[in-house]
Design an enzyme around this catalytic site. Structure first.
Site, short mmCIF file in Angstrom:
data_model
loop_
_atom_site.label_atom_id
_atom_site.label_comp_id
_atom_site.label_asym_id
_atom_site.label_seq_id
_atom_site.Cartn_x
_atom_site.Cartn_y
_atom_site.Cartn_z
N GLU A 1 -4.22 -3.83 9.25
CA GLU A 1 -4.74 -4.81 8.25
C GLU A 1 -6.30 -5.09 8.67
OE1 GLU A 1 -3.38 -5.33 5.64
OE2 GLU A 1 -1.32 -4.95 5.95
N HIS B 1 -8.35 -3.71 -1.11
CA HIS B 1 -7.55 -3.60 0.09
C HIS B 1 -6.33 -2.61 0.00
CE1 HIS B 1 -6.24 -6.15 3.49
NE2 HIS B 1 -4.90 -5.50 3.13
N GLU B 2 -5.74 -2.65 -1.10
CA GLU B 2 -4.50 -1.54 -1.24
C GLU B 2 -5.12 -0.43 -0.94
OE1 GLU B 2 -1.95 -3.04 -0.17
OE2 GLU B 2 -2.54 -5.11 -0.89
N TYR C 1 -5.49 -9.74 9.99
CA TYR C 1 -6.41 -9.47 8.74
C TYR C 1 -7.83 -9.89 9.16
CZ TYR C 1 -2.25 -8.75 5.67
OH TYR C 1 -1.04 -8.19 5.46
N HIS D 1 -6.20 1.02 2.39
CA HIS D 1 -4.79 1.30 3.30
C HIS D 1 -4.72 2.77 3.28
CE1 HIS D 1 -3.35 -2.12 5.09
NE2 HIS D 1 -3.01 -2.75 4.05
N ASP E 1 7.58 -9.57 10.81
CA ASP E 1 7.07 -10.30 9.64
C ASP E 1 6.11 -11.22 10.39
OD1 ASP E 1 8.27 -8.69 7.73
OD2 ASP E 1 9.58 -10.10 7.21
N GLU F 1 0.89 -1.10 0.18
CA GLU F 1 -0.13 0.05 -0.18
C GLU F 1 0.74 1.20 -0.05
OE1 GLU F 1 0.42 -1.55 4.26
OE2 GLU F 1 0.11 -2.36 2.49
#
Length: 639
Positions: free
Chosen positions: A347, A324-325, A411, A328, A403, A300
């Site tokens: 998320e 979705h992007e 999410y 953001h 990560d 994003e």
């Protein structure tokens, strides 16, 4: 960012005035960096953000496609919070530091510095000594070819036959190509000068000009404050196609027309999001379609989302990723989690907004199907997940790679929590609340405790009896899915389940199923709920009816190929090899690698494929596959 294996992403919405949303909003005074004292320092950064914070970065970098390096300098404009502080600690990873200077009055002077020993997760702290707070520090440096946040593609790896570079800064990979405070709790503006070969175009997460001339010398400005993980660069042979006055697609010339057609609904998506959550505050919303080695579905980066080409299938069935992007732009970019332990604030909110966009542009049925798929994936992931990682508000990620926080919990459970709130308070009330959250916290970095406080004051106390404090705490601080959760349902999936049951029972042959009109999502449902293994005859029958082997739809492939591997259906291996060597998106290829790794024969086949595919994979993907294909640990001897 699109990471979890089970996520489907879509988009679109209704409009406010174009002129209003093209104006870049000025961040409120005092909101540059908002990691609060109560939250403490980010354990994934060496930065002492209680003493000094970056407010602006000026980059001057030359791109060497042959040497695979960026070299030049960065000027850091600093806000000192502690006048007695005598050190600036920055995050780096495998950078060659060539000199450091500080601006003292109108003159630059050399500063002493040292690089600490490298930590395998966090890299090396660059510690710069100062005798007083200096307003600017300049660092001359170069990246290394192995930089974890950069991928260099040879001409053979691109559609255009020219080299390509792109970055991936999330979560803490920005430090591998810029020395900085690599934490989402610090926000800064930036400008950049990027020099490249004249045959290539440079783009950044900044004010890219669709009419820019290729001259090898490009300049950028990002006037809105962003965290380090949204710093992005790409260099390659790309062309531009407009979608609307404020949105368009960059892609390699052979891909750009198909991409523009696939993403034609982007302006609708922007308008719908604006109607719900307020004006789009980033000027333009453009997309860059990267080569297939991009490790994620999307990233994003503000003003320029990075997009995988695997969603270009000709029928818009996978364009939820664009929603979705885009989402953001409100959740994540505008309002950012202050540290990676609260990534659900990025998320989970984005997945919720995505679903609302999908519903508005493509209909409730599609949104329902994708929510069912997401929750099914979450249930599967949680089975092998420690309870401590099943919480939305995680403990500080001390000693952990951030990560690891990017799971379906952030999410899907995050989205599910917001869906629960919407159901209890009603959509009209919850929409107003969410818009107020984005408006109140715009251009700040925040944390779960602040959301919990805001939720209590703005919803729970104003609408008593709808949701209890205990229910909120269960969603945020307890593992698993609360009993108050209402699972997503889909009548179209009910029909798919009946068809699957009839086929498995031998009542209807695969060719006799009424599946001609099934969407990608329905085919995914059909495959996802299959038994772990099928007979060779059953797989051949499905292949004859649906042509799953060799499918150009990677969402189908990532479910089909692991099933064939578990079932010993070696007829699919040539197609598996092609799939794994042509795509580098982690979500799509890891299920097949993991299935192959379960047997000695499969692991040997996978290693041979990996050896061929590895040069085209991103370092993040290489790390994941390497780990999956490692020799299994020997069984402990029985005493």
């Amino acid at each position: 960012m699109n990471i979890p294996v089970s996520r489907f992403l879509l988009g679109g919405l209704l409009a406010l005035s174009l002129a209003a949303c093209q104006r870049a909003a000025e961040p409120a005074a005092g909101t540059t960096n908002t990691l609060s004292a109560a939250e403490g320092l980010d354990p994934n950064s060496y930065a002492r953000t209680d003493q000094v914070r970056i407010r602006h970065i000026s980059l001057d970098l030359a791109v060497d496609m042959t040497a695979r390096t960026l070299s030049g300098s960065t000027d850091l404009h600093l806000d000192w919070l502690d006048d007695k502080a005598r050190e600036l600690a920055l995050d780096t990873r495998a950078l060659d530091i060539r000199g450091v200077e500080g601006l003292d009055g109108k003159a630059w002077r050399k500063l002493a510095y040292r690089l600490d020993a490298a930590d395998p997760i966090h890299g090396s702290a660059l510690r710069i000594a100062v005798d007083k707070p200096l307003p600017r520090v300049r660092i001359r440096y170069a990246t290394r070819p192995e930089a974890s946040g950069l991928q260099w593609l040879t001409p053979e790896m691109t559609a255009s036959g020219k080299p390509f570079l792109f970055s991936q800064s999330q979560a803490i990979h920005a430090r591998s190509w810029v020395p900085l405070q690599d934490t989402p709790g610090v926000r800064f503006t930036y400008d950049a000068r990027i020099r490249t070969d004249k045959s290539l175009m440079a783009l950044m997460s900044a004010d890219n000009d669709p009419a820019a001339v290729r001259d090898g010398d490009y300049r950028f400005e990002m006037p809105q404050r962003i965290p380090s993980y949204l710093l992005a660069i790409a260099v390659g042979d790309v062309a531009f196609r407009p979608i609307s006055a404020r949105s368009g697609v960059w892609a390699e010339p052979s891909v750009v027309e198909a991409a523009a057609a696939e993403f034609a609904d982007t302006e609708k998506m922007i308008q719908v999001a604006e109607a719900l959550y307020g004006p789009y505050q980033w000027g333009r919303y453009d997309m860059l379609v990267l080569p297939a080695s991009f490790p994620f579905g999307g990233m994003e980066n503000p003003r320029l989302s990075f997009i995988t080409p695997t969603v270009i299938v000709g029928d818009k069935s996978l364009t939820s990723l664009i929603a979705h992007e885009l989402a953001h732009s409100w959740s994540g970019n505008l309002v950012t989690s202050a540290s990676w332990k609260d990534i659900w604030l990025n998320e989970g909110f984005t997945s919720y907004v995505e679903s609302r966009i999908v519903e508005s542009v493509y209909g409730r049925e599609k949104a329902e199907m994708e929510n069912v798929i997401g929750q099914f994936g979450l249930a599967g992931e949680m089975k092998a997940m420690p309870a401590v990682d099943q919480k939305l508000a995680l403990a500080p990620l001390t000693g952990r790679d951030p990560d690891e926080a990017l799971s379906d919990v952030a999410y899907v459970k995050g989205q599910w929590f917001l869906m629960f709130l919407e159901q209890r308070f009603g959509r009209e009330t919850f929409d107003a609340f969410l818009r107020h959250w984005f408006t109140t916290h715009a251009f700040t970095s925040t944390h779960s405790a602040e959301f919990e406080r805001f939720l209590t004051v703005e919803l729970l106390e104003k609408h008593p009896g709808k949701v209890s404090v205990g229910e909120v705490r269960e969603w945020l601080h307890d593992p698993g899915i609360p009993s108050s959760a209402r699972p997503a349902t889909s009548t179209r999936f009910d029909a798919v389940d009946r068809a699957q049951a009839d086929w498995l029972a031998g009542k209807v042959p695969a060719a006799g199923l009424d599946a001609a009109g099934w969407s990608t999502q329905e085919r995914v449902r059909f495959l996802e709920r299959m038994p772990d293994t099928l007979s060779a005859a059953q797989l051949a029958e499905l292949d004859a009816a649906f042509a799953f082997t060799g499918t150009p739809n990677a969402e189908i492939a990532q479910r089909w190929y692991p099933l064939t591997v578990r079932s010993g259906y070696t007829d699919a291996r040539p197609a598996i090899e092609a799939f794994l060597t042509q795509i580098g998106r982690r979500k799509l290829i890891m299920p097949t690698y993991e299935a192959l790794a379960a047997t000695d024969d499969g692991r040997a086949f996978a290693r041979a494929v990996f050896a061929e595919a590895k040069p085209g994979y991103h370092p993040i993907t290489v790390s994941s596959v390497t780990q999956a294909l490692a020799d299994p640990a020997p069984e402990a001897a029985t005493p």
